[in-house]
Scaffold this motif. Structure first.
Motif, PDB file in Angstrom:
ATOM      1  N   LYS A  65      15.021   0.650  -2.012  1.00 17.05           N
ATOM      2  CA  LYS A  65      14.335   0.972  -0.765  1.00 17.05           C
ATOM      3  C   LYS A  65      13.250   1.980  -1.153  1.00 17.05           C
ATOM      4  N   VAL A  66      12.008   1.551  -1.041  1.00 18.84           N
ATOM      5  CA  VAL A  66      10.890   2.418  -1.428  1.00 18.84           C
ATOM      6  C   VAL A  66      10.808   3.578  -0.435  1.00 18.84           C
ATOM      7  N   HIS A  67      10.508   4.776  -0.950  1.00 18.58           N
ATOM      8  CA  HIS A  67      10.323   5.907  -0.032  1.00 18.58           C
ATOM      9  C   HIS A  67       9.163   5.622   0.907  1.00 18.58           C
ATOM     10  N   PHE A  69       8.257  11.138   1.643  1.00 20.19           N
ATOM     11  CA  PHE A  69       8.332  11.459   0.214  1.00 20.19           C
ATOM     12  C   PHE A  69       7.442  12.648  -0.128  1.00 20.19           C
ATOM     13  N   VAL A  70       6.252  12.696   0.463  1.00 24.05           N
ATOM     14  CA  VAL A  70       5.278  13.719   0.094  1.00 24.05           C
ATOM     15  C   VAL A  70       5.835  15.110   0.391  1.00 24.05           C
ATOM     16  N   ASN A  71       6.681  15.220   1.403  1.00 24.69           N
ATOM     17  CA  ASN A  71       7.263  16.522   1.737  1.00 24.69           C
ATOM     18  C   ASN A  71       8.260  17.002   0.691  1.00 24.69           C
ATOM     19  N   SER A 119       0.833  -1.207   0.000  1.00 21.45           N
ATOM     20  CA  SER A 119       0.000   0.000   0.000  1.00 21.45           C
ATOM     21  C   SER A 119       0.864   1.252   0.000  1.00 21.45           C
ATOM     22  N   ASN A 120       1.926   1.245   0.778  1.00 24.04           N
ATOM     23  CA  ASN A 120       2.843   2.379   0.784  1.00 24.04           C
ATOM     24  C   ASN A 120       3.414   2.613  -0.622  1.00 24.04           C
ATOM     25  N   LEU A 121       3.760   1.537  -1.318  1.00 24.17           N
ATOM     26  CA  LEU A 121       4.305   1.669  -2.670  1.00 24.17           C
ATOM     27  C   LEU A 121       3.265   2.271  -3.621  1.00 24.17           C
ATOM     28  N   VAL A 122       2.012   1.831  -3.496  1.00 19.19           N
ATOM     29  CA  VAL A 122       0.962   2.395  -4.358  1.00 19.19           C
ATOM     30  C   VAL A 122       0.799   3.889  -4.057  1.00 19.19           C
ATOM     31  N   LYS A 123       0.917   4.268  -2.791  1.00 16.92           N
ATOM     32  CA  LYS A 123       0.819   5.693  -2.443  1.00 16.92           C
ATOM     33  C   LYS A 123       1.961   6.490  -3.065  1.00 16.92           C
ATOM     34  N   VAL A 124       3.181   5.948  -2.981  1.00 15.16           N
ATOM     35  CA  VAL A 124       4.333   6.648  -3.557  1.00 15.16           C
ATOM     36  C   VAL A 124       4.159   6.764  -5.078  1.00 15.16           C
ATOM     37  N   LEU A 125       3.695   5.688  -5.692  1.00 15.10           N
ATOM     38  CA  LEU A 125       3.435   5.717  -7.138  1.00 15.10           C
ATOM     39  C   LEU A 125       2.396   6.791  -7.449  1.00 15.10           C
ATOM     40  N   ALA A 126       1.324   6.830  -6.656  1.00 16.66           N
ATOM     41  CA  ALA A 126       0.277   7.833  -6.866  1.00 16.66           C
ATOM     42  C   ALA A 126       0.844   9.237  -6.675  1.00 16.66           C
TER      43      ALA A 126
END
Ligand SMILES: Nc1ncnc2c1ncn2[C@@H]1O[C@H](COP(=O)(O)OP(=O)(O)O)[C@@H](O)[C@H]1O
Ligand SMILES: [Mg+2]
Length: 496
Positions: free
Chosen positions: A484-486, A491-493, A176-183
């Motif tokens: 290493k996925v953000h 990341f959002v910052n 889910s974290n990866l999908v958020k970073v992708l989004a």
């Protein structure tokens, strides 16, 4: 640039290098061998051996004679005397990944470096390699052994989206974290559309921290309570027989009746099924097709239609939010469809229905219109519910998306904890894989069996992935990269 050692042997794409004293090299490290004329050889260390001038059988025998009868050290000082000095070397064994010429072009391995060339760590200066793995949708930083390098890794949306993506990992591995970073990356890039079926209503809260959320993110809910979500009002004409099929199992006669109903009554067949008595429906079908369906057959269809109508609030809705949703996607927005409060039946029917509309819309576009619309990626969680062996055989909309969407500029992102449950035909169509930690050996074996050989070389790393770590393999990249996925919150910052 960190000096790591010197090349001592090369044959084909295989290399050995001596690790310099006091230097650390780990399994999986990506290193650079400096060739002549600015050539660079990118290599990955995958094994080690330790050698000494004491390694020969005679010398080992001599050292053994310094031990007592049980093979224990009796006189440490004497042993240290023999073993001291620079007699022992650590040899790294590596595979060449690719090669860059002095002009900055990257190639598959072509030749090997000379004896005793310098081996060093990757740095920001290795731009040929780094620009290939950076992509335009950033996902994380490159990992090299136990280190995380500050070198961004991502995918090129224009290449990866329509070639389909798979995200695999056990619960808690960071899907889910990866999908958020992708989004988040899609949001800041604005060149791609992203449709996420949000099974747990977990994405809005995090994605709303993104700066340009108002212009670029749209949230739909069939029964919106929060003010950020729009109502997804569905019209009878949006529902096709395939959408009904997605939510239950049907017998042959029931299937037959369902398709007959939609072909006899056309667009608004569902409204009519709900409006008329079972007996009237049977008579009408008999008059137009000559077939006599049973009461039970028709009442099952009626009952499922009724449930869906109630739960998804299907009616005569003028305002067509599905059309708007498709438009948002073609303009490069991120669309969340919240599904948490729906029954599994309604959830599956709705996901099918919306994907179907999107596929129809993109398929009906002419060349020019297609050029003007952005590539759209559909994120489907727990994908085996739609693309398992049995489901795939039914040729539902997701099965069709996997096999045909490429030419329409659409792609599917399949998210699952158990890739082994997916149909082989689906796995073989996923040209980009994000492999997170997979606890089950059967799942890892399945991916290895279905995928290209570069993943096989990394089976040890795949086994040891921690939360938020993954291996990225995509068909245009020359090698599979550990990442290493953000963490999305961090990341959002950094996004603007
Ligand atoms: N790349 C990451 N860096 C740091 N923490 C992470 C990362 N990915 C996931 N996590 C943390 O691990 C937990 C589980 O992640 P989640 O994405 O929900 O996993 P999954 O969807 O696979 O079950 C969350 O608390 C999340 O904050
Ligand atoms: Mg999850």
């Amino acid at each position: 640039m960190e000096y790591k050692g010197r090349l001592t042997y090369a044959k084909g794409t295989y290399m050995e290098f001596v690790v310099a004293p006091n230097q650390q090299v780990d399994f999986g490290d990506i290193l650079v061998v400096e060739g002549n004329n600015g050539d660079r050889f990118y290599i990955r260390a995958y094994d080690f051996k330790v050698k000494s001038r004491w390694s020969g059988m005679n010398n080992v025998g001599y050292l053994m004679s310094k031990l007592n009868e049980d093979g224990q050290v009796e006189n440490q000082e004497e042993l240290d005397f023999y073993l001291g000095g620079n007699h022992t070397v650590k040899i790294g064994m590596a595979e060449q990944l690719c090669y860059a010429d002095g002009q900055g072009h990257l190639y598959n391995p072509k030749t090997c470096p000379d004896f005793f060339c310098e081996v060093r760590g990757l740095s920001a200066d290795d731009s040929e390699l780094l620009s290939e793995i950076k992509g335009d949708l950033e996902l994380g930083f490159l990992k090299s052994g136990r280190e995380v390098l500050e070198l961004p890794v991502g995918i090129y949306g224009s290449k990866a989206i329509t070639e389909h993506i798979g995200i695999f990992g056990t619960t808690g591995s960071g899907k889910s974290n990866l999908v958020k970073v992708l989004a988040g990356s899609v949001l800041s890039n604005a060149s791609y559309g992203l449709l996420i079926f949000d099974v747990h209503n977990e994405y809005y809260r995090d994605l709303s921290k993104y700066p340009h959320i108002k212009e670029r993110l749209v949230v739909y809910n069939t029964n919106p309570v929060a003010d950020y979500a729009r109502s997804l009002s569905l019209d009878y004409s949006t529902v096709g027989p395939d959408d009904i099929l997605a939510c239950a199992t049907f017998t042959e006669p029931q299937l037959d009746a369902l398709y007959k109903l939609s072909s006899v009554w056309k667009e608004n067949w569902m409204r009519d099924v709900l409006a008329y008595d079972t007996q009237d429906i049977i008579d009408d079908l008999n008059a137009s097709t000559g077939q006599k369906f049973q009461q039970r057959t028709i009442s099952k269809i009626k009952s499922i239609c009724w449930n869906l109508q109630e739960e998804l609030q299907i009616g005569d809705n003028e305002a067509n939010s599905v059309k708007n949703m498709v438009k948002d996607l073609t303009q490069g927005k991120v669309v969340l469809v919240e599904l948490k409060d729906l029954s599994p039946q309604a959830e599956q029917a709705l996901s099918t229905m919306l994907s179907q509309r999107l596929l129809c819309d993109y398929a009906s576009r002419n060349e020019q219109e297609r050029l003007e619309s952005k590539p759209v990626l559909i994120v489907l969680e727990e994908a085996h519910r739609f693309l398992g062996k049995k489901e795939h055989a039914s040729n539902n909309v997701f099965a069709r998306l996997v096999s045909e969407a490429r030419k329409f500029n659409l792609g599917l992102c399949v998210v699952d904890q158990q890739p082994r449950l997916l149909a082989d035909k689906v796995l073989s169509q996923l040209n980009t894989l994000f492999i997170l930690g997979l606890a089950s050996k059967a799942d890892r074996n399945k991916l290895e069996a279905m995928c290209r050989k570069d993943i096989l070389q990394q089976r040890n790393e795949i086994k040891n992935l921690d939360c938020g770590e993954m291996i990225v393999a995509t068909n245009y990249m020359r090698f599979a990269a550990p990442v290493k996925v953000h963490k999305f919150e961090t990341f959002v910052n950094s996004l603007s």
